[in-house]
Design a protein around this motif. Structure first.
Motif, PDB file in Angstrom:
ATOM      1  N   THR A 330      -3.462   1.860  -9.445  1.00  0.00           N
ATOM      2  CA  THR A 330      -2.072   1.643  -9.070  1.00  0.00           C
ATOM      3  C   THR A 330      -1.875   1.974  -7.599  1.00  0.00           C
ATOM      4  O   THR A 330      -2.619   2.773  -7.016  1.00  0.00           O
ATOM      5  CB  THR A 330      -1.151   2.535  -9.921  1.00  0.00           C
ATOM      6  OG1 THR A 330      -1.535   3.902  -9.746  1.00  0.00           O
ATOM      7  CG2 THR A 330      -1.257   2.165 -11.393  1.00  0.00           C
ATOM      8  N   VAL A 331      -0.890   1.334  -7.009  1.00  0.00           N
ATOM      9  CA  VAL A 331      -0.579   1.602  -5.603  1.00  0.00           C
ATOM     10  C   VAL A 331       0.050   2.987  -5.498  1.00  0.00           C
ATOM     11  O   VAL A 331       0.954   3.324  -6.271  1.00  0.00           O
ATOM     12  CB  VAL A 331       0.374   0.522  -5.053  1.00  0.00           C
ATOM     13  CG1 VAL A 331       0.768   0.855  -3.624  1.00  0.00           C
ATOM     14  CG2 VAL A 331      -0.288  -0.844  -5.116  1.00  0.00           C
ATOM     15  N   GLU A 332      -0.439   3.773  -4.549  1.00  0.00           N
ATOM     16  CA  GLU A 332       0.051   5.136  -4.386  1.00  0.00           C
ATOM     17  C   GLU A 332      -0.063   5.526  -2.921  1.00  0.00           C
ATOM     18  O   GLU A 332      -0.797   4.894  -2.153  1.00  0.00           O
ATOM     19  CB  GLU A 332      -0.757   6.097  -5.250  1.00  0.00           C
ATOM     20  CG  GLU A 332      -2.237   6.125  -4.906  1.00  0.00           C
ATOM     21  CD  GLU A 332      -3.038   7.020  -5.833  1.00  0.00           C
ATOM     22  OE1 GLU A 332      -3.616   8.006  -5.336  1.00  0.00           O
ATOM     23  OE2 GLU A 332      -3.067   6.710  -7.044  1.00  0.00           O
ATOM     24  N   SER A 366       0.466   3.112   1.789  1.00  0.00           N
ATOM     25  CA  SER A 366       0.580   2.808   0.360  1.00  0.00           C
ATOM     26  C   SER A 366      -0.520   1.835  -0.006  1.00  0.00           C
ATOM     27  O   SER A 366      -0.601   0.740   0.569  1.00  0.00           O
ATOM     28  CB  SER A 366       1.948   2.195   0.043  1.00  0.00           C
ATOM     29  OG  SER A 366       2.969   3.147   0.266  1.00  0.00           O
ATOM     30  N   GLY A 367      -1.379   2.206  -0.947  1.00  0.00           N
ATOM     31  CA  GLY A 367      -2.476   1.321  -1.300  1.00  0.00           C
ATOM     32  C   GLY A 367      -3.274   1.853  -2.465  1.00  0.00           C
ATOM     33  O   GLY A 367      -2.916   2.843  -3.114  1.00  0.00           O
ATOM     34  N   ALA A 452      -5.153  -8.077   3.812  1.00  0.00           N
ATOM     35  CA  ALA A 452      -4.006  -8.940   3.512  1.00  0.00           C
ATOM     36  C   ALA A 452      -3.288  -8.480   2.254  1.00  0.00           C
ATOM     37  O   ALA A 452      -2.044  -8.500   2.183  1.00  0.00           O
ATOM     38  CB  ALA A 452      -4.467 -10.390   3.362  1.00  0.00           C
ATOM     39  N   GLN A 453      -4.026  -8.036   1.224  1.00  0.00           N
ATOM     40  CA  GLN A 453      -3.408  -7.564  -0.008  1.00  0.00           C
ATOM     41  C   GLN A 453      -2.582  -6.305   0.221  1.00  0.00           C
ATOM     42  O   GLN A 453      -1.649  -6.030  -0.539  1.00  0.00           O
ATOM     43  CB  GLN A 453      -4.486  -7.297  -1.065  1.00  0.00           C
ATOM     44  CG  GLN A 453      -5.118  -8.567  -1.625  1.00  0.00           C
ATOM     45  CD  GLN A 453      -6.262  -8.261  -2.570  1.00  0.00           C
ATOM     46  OE1 GLN A 453      -6.778  -7.142  -2.587  1.00  0.00           O
ATOM     47  NE2 GLN A 453      -6.670  -9.247  -3.341  1.00  0.00           N
ATOM     48  N   HIS A 454      -2.910  -5.549   1.259  1.00  0.00           N
ATOM     49  CA  HIS A 454      -2.157  -4.338   1.580  1.00  0.00           C
ATOM     50  C   HIS A 454      -1.139  -4.583   2.692  1.00  0.00           C
ATOM     51  O   HIS A 454      -0.574  -3.634   3.240  1.00  0.00           O
ATOM     52  CB  HIS A 454      -3.105  -3.210   1.986  1.00  0.00           C
ATOM     53  CG  HIS A 454      -3.838  -2.605   0.833  1.00  0.00           C
ATOM     54  ND1 HIS A 454      -4.900  -3.233   0.222  1.00  0.00           N
ATOM     55  CD2 HIS A 454      -3.647  -1.440   0.144  1.00  0.00           C
ATOM     56  CE1 HIS A 454      -5.350  -2.474  -0.767  1.00  0.00           C
ATOM     57  NE2 HIS A 454      -4.607  -1.384  -0.846  1.00  0.00           N
ATOM     58  N   LEU A 473      -2.687  -1.393   9.118  1.00  0.00           N
ATOM     59  CA  LEU A 473      -2.046  -1.322   7.806  1.00  0.00           C
ATOM     60  C   LEU A 473      -0.664  -0.712   7.951  1.00  0.00           C
ATOM     61  O   LEU A 473      -0.470   0.222   8.738  1.00  0.00           O
ATOM     62  CB  LEU A 473      -2.873  -0.466   6.842  1.00  0.00           C
ATOM     63  CG  LEU A 473      -4.266  -0.974   6.475  1.00  0.00           C
ATOM     64  CD1 LEU A 473      -4.974   0.058   5.613  1.00  0.00           C
ATOM     65  CD2 LEU A 473      -4.183  -2.291   5.745  1.00  0.00           C
ATOM     66  N   PRO A 474       0.315  -1.206   7.200  1.00  0.00           N
ATOM     67  CA  PRO A 474       1.666  -0.611   7.266  1.00  0.00           C
ATOM     68  C   PRO A 474       1.683   0.764   6.617  1.00  0.00           C
ATOM     69  O   PRO A 474       1.081   0.975   5.562  1.00  0.00           O
ATOM     70  CB  PRO A 474       2.542  -1.600   6.499  1.00  0.00           C
ATOM     71  CG  PRO A 474       1.602  -2.297   5.571  1.00  0.00           C
ATOM     72  CD  PRO A 474       0.273  -2.363   6.274  1.00  0.00           C
ATOM     73  N   THR A 475       2.371   1.707   7.275  1.00  0.00           N
ATOM     74  CA  THR A 475       2.455   3.058   6.710  1.00  0.00           C
ATOM     75  C   THR A 475       3.589   3.118   5.713  1.00  0.00           C
ATOM     76  O   THR A 475       4.493   2.269   5.733  1.00  0.00           O
ATOM     77  CB  THR A 475       2.693   4.092   7.819  1.00  0.00           C
ATOM     78  OG1 THR A 475       3.889   3.743   8.537  1.00  0.00           O
ATOM     79  CG2 THR A 475       1.528   4.092   8.776  1.00  0.00           C
TER      80      THR A 475
END
Length: 475
Positions: A330-332, A366-367, A452-454, A473-475
């Protein structure tokens, strides 16, 4: 089996539900208007009756002696009117009645029309002066219902005036029957209108449904559905076109992946098959064993082992690349510095002859931790592969700007040719200089897909010397 209202409603078609909604709404409005009209007419009639009774009672109370002195005041002509016709002694020019009487202070009837009105307790109180206001009552004379108004006289006594309600009731009944017919006609018209509205309103939906069904049957994703206008149906059509375009792109990517995978798998499989056939032939014909010296046999077996390992690596990377979600995690919130540190520990074991210069700031993104670590490992593996023995790989992680984390990995290898830079993240792409080295050409493709998925990006650029890969990557 009896269906519950909710299940019955869901079992109807959209056309039927829309027709029923329109019919119900219009029918409810018609019924409300009809009920309001009937109540309004009834109130108007009652007001008119009360007003007429009050006027008649006031006329008699203004000169009761004259009314009592009139000869045959309880006698009517054959038309049912008093002897003076449709006007009383005061000459008001309209019929007073149809029945009236005057009470003295004791509550006894002193005179009046032929129809005698009952003297109720309230009427006696008014005649005696106990009640100084007019009182309206409902009474029954024979089989008829009357409205009676009792008005006190200035010198004592009271005036009673009564009016038959049957005529008003007949008018209200006839009016109610007309309203019922009007409501039935209105609801029937609403049903027809509902079907018409449903047919017209759902016509674009039916066309869209037909087009989507055609696409489902023909599997033709190259021709979008025709969309006109800017309403909700047009928006739905554009959304369907976007979905079809995404499906088409996914299908093309899947086809390309299968074709590329078949091409890439064919080479190691052919080599493995050739080597295995050679070994089997030597096993079947021992007399030919002298043609393959022991050192050549050992080299052949080592090549087979390397090819099998390469095939296993390629298969694993293909599975990772083709999977829609690279992991079921899961994304966390993840501290990217911890992920890069874990990836560095793994790569140091694989390439112990290199130096890793790392400067990592704590940055939270987040990832999916496992997927992010595999992405960083691929970037570091690529740098290790191109760095010369004893070389240094520089790793930097920081918050480049508000809302973004930036990871840069710089090697001091020969660098990437300028003509190869646009293609290094394509599947199975291998530059001319890389074709003599182990690899499948999928490592950086997996990096690009994971980024890209993140919601991030990856880019390659020449360095002095070597190559720098930049992950954002976005924080």
């Amino acid at each position: 089996m009896t269906l519950l209202p909710g299940r019955w409603w869901r079992a109807r078609t959209l056309h039927a539900r829309l027709s029923l909604l329109v019919t119900g709404a219009v029918g409810a409005a018609v019924l409300l208007v009809a009920a309001g009209a009937w109540i309004a007419v009834r109130e108007i009639q009652q007001h008119q009756v009360l007003q007429e009774l009050s006027s008649d009672a006031a006329s008699i109370a203004a000169n009761p002696d004259q009314w009592l002195a009139t000869e045959s005041s309880r006698t009517r002509d054959t038309t049912g009117h008093p002897p003076w016709g449709r006007g009383g002694p005061g000459g008001h020019g309209r019929e007073i009645g149809p029945c009236w009487q005057i009470l003295d202070a004791t509550g006894a009837a002193a005179g009046g029309s032929r129809t005698t009105l009952p003297v109720t307790d309230t009427a006696k109180q008014i005649a005696a002066g106990s009640v100084q206001r007019a009182v309206q009552e409902k009474i029954t004379l024979g089989q008829d219902s009357y409205v009676m108004l009792t008005l006190p006289l200035a010198d004592g006594g009271a005036v009673q005036v009564g009016m038959d309600e049957d005529s008003s009731s007949r008018v209200l009944t006839a009016f109610a029957a007309l309203l019922a017919l009007g409501c039935a006609a209105g609801i029937a018209g609403a049903a027809f209108l509902g079907r018409t509205v449903a047919r017209a309103g759902l016509a674009p939906v039916e066309r869209l449904t037909s087009s989507v069904e055609d696409v489902a049957v023909t599997q033709d994703l190259d021709h979008p559905i025709a969309v006109q206008g800017d309403d909700e149906i047009a928006r739905l059509g554009r959304s369907v076109n976007a979905m079809l375009a995404a499906i088409d792109a996914s299908r093309r990517a899947q086809r390309t992946l299968v074709e590329d995978a078949g091409h890439e798998l064919r080479t190691p499989l052919t080599s493995i098959r050739t080597n295995v056939e050679l070994l089997l032939e030597l096993e079947r014909r021992p007399e030919l064993a002298h043609r393959l010296p022991p050192e050549e046999r050992a080299k052949l077996l080592a090549d087979l082992d390397a090819q099998v390992r390469e095939l296993a690596t390629l298969t694993t990377e293909l599975v990772e690349l083709a999977r829609e979600e690279a992991t079921r995690e899961t994304v966390e919130p993840v501290d990217l510095a911890d992920v890069v540190s874990a990836a560095l520990d793994r790569v140091r074991i694989r390439a112990p002859g290199l130096t890793y210069d790392a400067a990592l700031d704590s940055v939270t993104v987040s990832g999916r931790p496992g997927e992010l670590e595999r992405m960083v490992v691929n970037v570091l593996d690529n740098a290790a592969k191109w760095s010369p023995p004893g070389g240094t790989v520089q790793v930097r992680l920081s918050a480049a700007e508000p809302g973004w984390a930036e990871l840069t990995v710089t090697d001091n290898g020969p660098g990437i040719a300028e003509e190869d830079l646009p293609y290094v993240f394509d599947r199975f792409y291998r530059a001319t200089a890389a074709r003599s080295m182990p690899g499948s050409g999928l490592g950086l493709a997996i990096v690009a897909q994971t980024a890209a998925q993140h919601g991030g990006t990856v880019a390659a650029a020449p360095a002095t010397p070597g190559t720098v890969l930049t992950l954002r990557l976005p924080t």
